[in-house]
Write a protein that holds these residues in place. Structure first.
Motif, mmCIF file in Angstrom:
data_model
loop_
_atom_site.group_PDB
_atom_site.id
_atom_site.type_symbol
_atom_site.label_atom_id
_atom_site.label_comp_id
_atom_site.label_asym_id
_atom_site.label_seq_id
_atom_site.Cartn_x
_atom_site.Cartn_y
_atom_site.Cartn_z
ATOM 1 N N GLY A 122 0.719 21.087 27.473
ATOM 2 C CA GLY A 122 0.640 21.662 28.806
ATOM 3 C C GLY A 122 0.330 23.140 28.834
ATOM 4 O O GLY A 122 0.149 23.709 29.911
ATOM 5 N N ILE A 123 0.307 23.794 27.704
ATOM 6 C CA ILE A 123 0.042 25.239 27.647
ATOM 7 C C ILE A 123 -1.262 25.524 26.918
ATOM 8 O O ILE A 123 -2.104 26.280 27.390
ATOM 9 C CB ILE A 123 1.214 25.975 26.962
ATOM 10 N N GLY A 124 -1.459 24.868 25.767
ATOM 11 C CA GLY A 124 -2.673 25.091 24.999
ATOM 12 C C GLY A 124 -2.601 26.353 24.166
ATOM 13 O O GLY A 124 -1.605 27.074 24.153
ATOM 14 N N ALA A 125 -3.684 26.630 23.460
ATOM 15 C CA ALA A 125 -3.794 27.815 22.614
ATOM 16 C C ALA A 125 -4.716 28.820 23.289
ATOM 17 O O ALA A 125 -5.891 28.535 23.531
ATOM 18 C CB ALA A 125 -4.333 27.439 21.239
ATOM 19 N N HIS A 126 -4.197 29.985 23.608
ATOM 20 C CA HIS A 126 -4.966 31.031 24.278
ATOM 21 C C HIS A 126 -5.575 31.955 23.224
ATOM 22 O O HIS A 126 -4.863 32.489 22.354
ATOM 23 C CB HIS A 126 -4.067 31.843 25.211
ATOM 24 N N VAL A 127 -6.878 32.158 23.304
ATOM 25 C CA VAL A 127 -7.575 33.094 22.423
ATOM 26 C C VAL A 127 -8.388 34.046 23.299
ATOM 27 O O VAL A 127 -8.879 33.673 24.368
ATOM 28 C CB VAL A 127 -8.481 32.377 21.405
ATOM 29 N N ARG A 128 -8.525 35.285 22.822
ATOM 30 C CA ARG A 128 -9.191 36.320 23.617
ATOM 31 C C ARG A 128 -9.878 37.300 22.675
ATOM 32 O O ARG A 128 -9.314 37.706 21.669
ATOM 33 C CB ARG A 128 -8.168 37.045 24.496
ATOM 34 N N LEU A 129 -11.105 37.670 23.028
ATOM 35 C CA LEU A 129 -11.872 38.638 22.252
ATOM 36 C C LEU A 129 -12.126 39.851 23.120
ATOM 37 O O LEU A 129 -12.938 39.817 24.040
ATOM 38 C CB LEU A 129 -13.195 38.027 21.779
ATOM 39 N N ALA A 156 -3.882 34.971 21.714
ATOM 40 C CA ALA A 156 -3.470 35.637 22.956
ATOM 41 C C ALA A 156 -2.202 35.033 23.535
ATOM 42 O O ALA A 156 -1.923 35.213 24.726
ATOM 43 C CB ALA A 156 -4.590 35.589 23.987
ATOM 44 N N ASP A 157 -1.446 34.294 22.745
ATOM 45 C CA ASP A 157 -0.118 33.853 23.157
ATOM 46 C C ASP A 157 0.768 33.809 21.922
ATOM 47 O O ASP A 157 0.280 33.777 20.783
ATOM 48 C CB ASP A 157 -0.162 32.488 23.852
ATOM 49 N N ALA A 158 2.069 33.837 22.149
ATOM 50 C CA ALA A 158 3.009 33.989 21.043
ATOM 51 C C ALA A 158 2.961 32.808 20.090
ATOM 52 O O ALA A 158 3.021 32.983 18.864
ATOM 53 C CB ALA A 158 4.425 34.168 21.594
ATOM 54 N N PHE A 159 2.826 31.587 20.619
ATOM 55 C CA PHE A 159 2.828 30.415 19.747
ATOM 56 C C PHE A 159 1.598 30.425 18.839
ATOM 57 O O PHE A 159 1.716 30.230 17.623
ATOM 58 C CB PHE A 159 2.848 29.134 20.587
ATOM 59 N N THR A 160 0.423 30.641 19.401
ATOM 60 C CA THR A 160 -0.796 30.674 18.590
ATOM 61 C C THR A 160 -0.744 31.817 17.588
ATOM 62 O O THR A 160 -1.161 31.674 16.430
ATOM 63 C CB THR A 160 -2.029 30.823 19.491
ATOM 64 N N PHE A 161 -0.212 32.957 18.015
ATOM 65 C CA PHE A 161 -0.113 34.112 17.123
ATOM 66 C C PHE A 161 0.777 33.800 15.935
ATOM 67 O O PHE A 161 0.393 34.022 14.779
ATOM 68 C CB PHE A 161 0.423 35.309 17.906
ATOM 69 N N LEU A 162 1.976 33.292 16.185
ATOM 70 C CA LEU A 162 2.909 33.028 15.091
ATOM 71 C C LEU A 162 2.414 31.895 14.197
ATOM 72 O O LEU A 162 2.601 31.937 12.968
ATOM 73 C CB LEU A 162 4.288 32.685 15.654
ATOM 74 N N LEU A 163 1.784 30.887 14.790
ATOM 75 C CA LEU A 163 1.258 29.784 13.988
ATOM 76 C C LEU A 163 0.166 30.280 13.040
ATOM 77 O O LEU A 163 0.174 29.969 11.841
ATOM 78 C CB LEU A 163 0.709 28.693 14.905
ATOM 79 N N MET A 192 -1.825 32.149 7.804
ATOM 80 C CA MET A 192 -2.389 33.207 6.966
ATOM 81 C C MET A 192 -1.461 33.514 5.792
ATOM 82 O O MET A 192 -1.912 33.667 4.637
ATOM 83 C CB MET A 192 -2.614 34.467 7.812
ATOM 84 N N SER A 193 -0.161 33.601 6.053
ATOM 85 C CA SER A 193 0.795 33.932 4.998
ATOM 86 C C SER A 193 0.864 32.838 3.936
ATOM 87 O O SER A 193 0.883 33.125 2.730
ATOM 88 C CB SER A 193 2.184 34.168 5.601
ATOM 89 N N LEU A 194 0.890 31.587 4.362
ATOM 90 C CA LEU A 194 0.989 30.492 3.398
ATOM 91 C C LEU A 194 -0.283 30.359 2.567
ATOM 92 O O LEU A 194 -0.218 30.095 1.352
ATOM 93 C CB LEU A 194 1.288 29.180 4.133
#
Length: 670
Positions: free
Chosen positions: A70-77, A130-137, A142-144
């Motif tokens: 219901g929220i999706g992944a927000h990306v922004r350039l 551009a949202d906390a969930f996508t950022f942390l995921l 990247m870290s793994l």
């Protein structure tokens, strides 16, 4: 097609390259195929980023049908994301070109190829999130992926230890960022950055979230004392991956700090700038001091990254302080200096790690005490490595000088700040920055001199050979970028104007159209710099001197006894080593900064065994912080271990007590 859509296709391409590496990793053609594909995709990403920065395209956003339901992944350039996308993909393109040849030396390419493309995809996705969930995921992805690259040499205990420490620090940083997002979002349930900008968290929650962001992003960037994973992970990884870890991934940590503090949080007090400035100053000096002490070439470069991250955070802290006091032009100058140094460090540190990889590939050694004389066996690597050393030592007309000069110009504006704490702290940090610049010069005189000059100190150095054409091309390209950014800095400053305008509300005046391509960050009567004139002066004066010497000097051969510098024996052991070069600095700072242990074993008169000298330099962060913390956790774990032997009634009592405590916390929170 919108630029953000092309950027997303680039990320998909990197992931596809990783899949190809996983399937075909053991085939001989897999290495050039995967790295060649990543090179092409990264170049496309560079073009997209340049188009946004120079084309003035508006920010574009997309919501992908993945992520939270219901929220999706927000990306922004936007311009900030475009600049860091440029840094990421420029470093990725150089590393991929270098790895086409260097990757052929990999013993187990299937442990590197699948995670290489995933690592590049993760860094690009962090920049676009551009949202906390996508950022942390994407941050954890990247870290793994980078952790898998660090432990690719799984038979080495040093690599496994480096991976363990890196994973702990990465998890700690992610935990801090998770708490920060929770404080900023509160009970709204909306974690998009657009909502967090207007959520209006309380003053206490905002201050706590800011400190958590500093710690969480600082652990990835390498702020002290959160830097301990860098000198372990960078030497353990393959050299092209080390270049990405040092030159690119640390910049993703800096991006996260800028995005969250300047953009998402936005409203802060000047004390935040004071904390960041002081952290940056201490990080810069301590990082370069530790670098001078190292004998492992890649470990030296890793500690040098800590120093340069400190320089960037000095600029960011000044920008925070100036912006909090409504001084837009000064904030724009400090932000421009920080972003310029981000780009510069990505270029010259990648170049230096490529040079270190060439030394390892050509000689099999990275211990500087076993090298020497490589300028005769690796002349092309020596030239480009020298340019990288000059850049990182901030010598004009190369790019490192420009960004550090701009940082000093911002420091000179600190008397305009009304807070007395900043009035005293910023000049002190300016002195620390000057000290760091001087020590960086000494550090890289040592690095180049001990590795490339003198006589070979081991058979490995005596039989070294030049690296392949792909590696030389990658290093030469980065060397040209260092020269171009240093001689024509006005174009870089103008490209950064949209970014600084979004972050500080102001930008430096246009520089590229000034006479003689000078840069005038404040006013012509106050300060100016012309890298092109300096470059032509150095070329002209050097050429004139060479011509004069050859034309005017006598051609008669003159003979005299050779100057032996007090050492008449023709032995490499009589020349300066890295440890002897660093000894004066070590003696000055040993009791304050380093955990130095010197052991001298001198034979008695008549004994035939050789004298031995052993030196151990330990990072005090392990002695005073992480060592006691680890021992405390171990003791607590042993005492809590008895909880697994309780009866069922005691377990139920513990659960009931925990429930009561949680209810009290929730009641107090509301």
């Amino acid at each position: 097609m919108p630029e953000v859509a092309v950027a997303l296709w680039c990320i998909a391409g990197f992931l596809g390259a990783g899949v190809v590496g996983a399937v075909l990793g053991n085939r001989p053609f897999a290495t050039p195929l995967v790295y060649g594909a990543c090179l092409a995709i990264a170049l496309l990403g560079v073009l997209v980023a340049l188009g946004v920065l120079f084309g003035g395209a508006p920010a574009t956003a997309v919501v992908l049908p993945v992520g939270l339901p219901g929220i999706g992944a927000h990306v922004r350039l936007d311009p900030l994301a475009a600049f860091f996308m440029l840094v990421v993909d420029l470093g990725a393109a150089a590393a991929s070109l270098y790895a086409i040849g260097y990757g052929r030396h990999a013993a187990e390419p299937r442990r590197v190829l699948p995670f290489y493309g995933a690592f590049l995809a993760g860094m690009n996705l962090v920049v676009l999130a551009a949202d906390a969930f996508t950022f942390l995921l994407s941050w954890e992805f990247m870290s793994l992926a980078s952790w898998a690259l660090v432990v690719s040499d799984h038979r080495s205990s040093a690599s496994l230890r480096a991976g363990y420490v890196y994973l702990l620090m990465a998890g700690f940083g992610t935990f801090c960022l998770l708490l920060a997002f929770g404080l900023l979002a509160g009970t709204s349930g909306d974690f998009t950055f657009a909502h967090l900008r207007t959520a209006g968290a309380g003053e206490t929650a905002t201050a706590l979230a800011t400190m958590l962001v500093i710690v969480g992003t600082g652990s990835k960037a390498g702020l002290m004392p959160l830097h301990v994973w860098l000198p372990l992970a960078h030497p353990a990884a393959p050299s092209h991956v080390s270049a990405l870890l040092s030159g690119v991934m640390t910049k993703v940590g800096i991006y996260a700090f800028i995005r969250l503090v300047f953009d998402v949080i936005g409203d802060f007090s000047p004390w935040v700038g004071l904390v960041v400035v002081m952290s940056g100053g201490g990080t810069a000096v301590l990082g370069v001091l530790y670098a001078v002490m190292q004998r492992d070439l890649k470990r030296l470069l890793a500690y040098s990254t800590v120093e340069n991250v400190g320089i960037v955070f000095i600029g960011l802290g000044l920008a925070l302080a100036f912006r909090a006091n409504g001084q837009g032009p000064a904030a724009a100058l400090a932000m421009t200096a920080a972003l310029f140094h981000v780009l510069n460090h990505a270029a010259f540190k990648s170049l230096l790690f490529f040079g270190a990889g060439a030394v390892v590939a050509g000689s099999g050694e990275r211990d500087m005490e076993k090298l020497g004389g490589l300028v005769h066996r690796m002349p092309q690597t020596a030239v480009v490595f020298l340019l990288g050393c000059m850049s990182i030592a901030a010598l004009p007309p190369l790019n490192g000088f420009v960004s550090e000069w701009l940082t000093f110009q911002a420091i000179l504006l600190s008397p305009q700040l009304p807070q007395w704490g900043l009035k005293f702290a910023v000049p002190a940090v300016g002195a620390l920055l000057a000290l760091a610049a001087a020590l960086a010069g000494a550090c890289f005189v040592k690095a180049f001199g001990v590795v490339f000059l003198g006589r070979p100190r081991s058979p490995a150095a005596a039989t070294a050979h030049e690296i392949d054409a792909f590696g030389l091309t990658a290093m030469l390209t980065l060397a040209w970028i260092c020269l171009a950014a240093g001689t024509l800095p006005g174009f870089v400053i103008d490209a950064l104007a949209p970014v600084t305008r979004d972050l500080t509300g102001s930008a430096l005046p246009a520089q590229a159209n000034l006479p003689w391509l000078s840069i005038v960050p404040i006013a012509e009567s106050r300060s100016s710099y012309n890298g092109l004139v300096v470059f032509f002066f150095l070329v002209a004066s050097g050429s004139f001197t060479a011509i004069a010497v050859h034309r005017v000097a006598s051609r008669r051969t003159r003979r005299a006894p050779a100057w032996d510098c007090g050492y008449p024996l023709d032995s490499p052991l009589t020349q300066y080593s890295g440890a002897s070069f660093a000894m004066p600095i070590r003696r000055v700072f040993a009791t304050v900064t380093f955990g130095v242990h010197e052991t001298v074993d001198m034979p008695r008169p008549g004994e035939m065994r050789p004298a031995r000298f052993r030196l151990r330099v330990r990072d005090p962060a392990w002695r005073f912080f992480y060592g006691p913390l680890a021992r405390g956790v171990e003791r607590a774990a042993r005492r809590l271990n008895r909880l697994q032997f309780l009866t069922i009634r005691r377990y139920l009592a513990l659960v009931f007590a925990a429930l009561v405590v949680l209810m009290l916390v929730v009641a107090a929170w509301r």
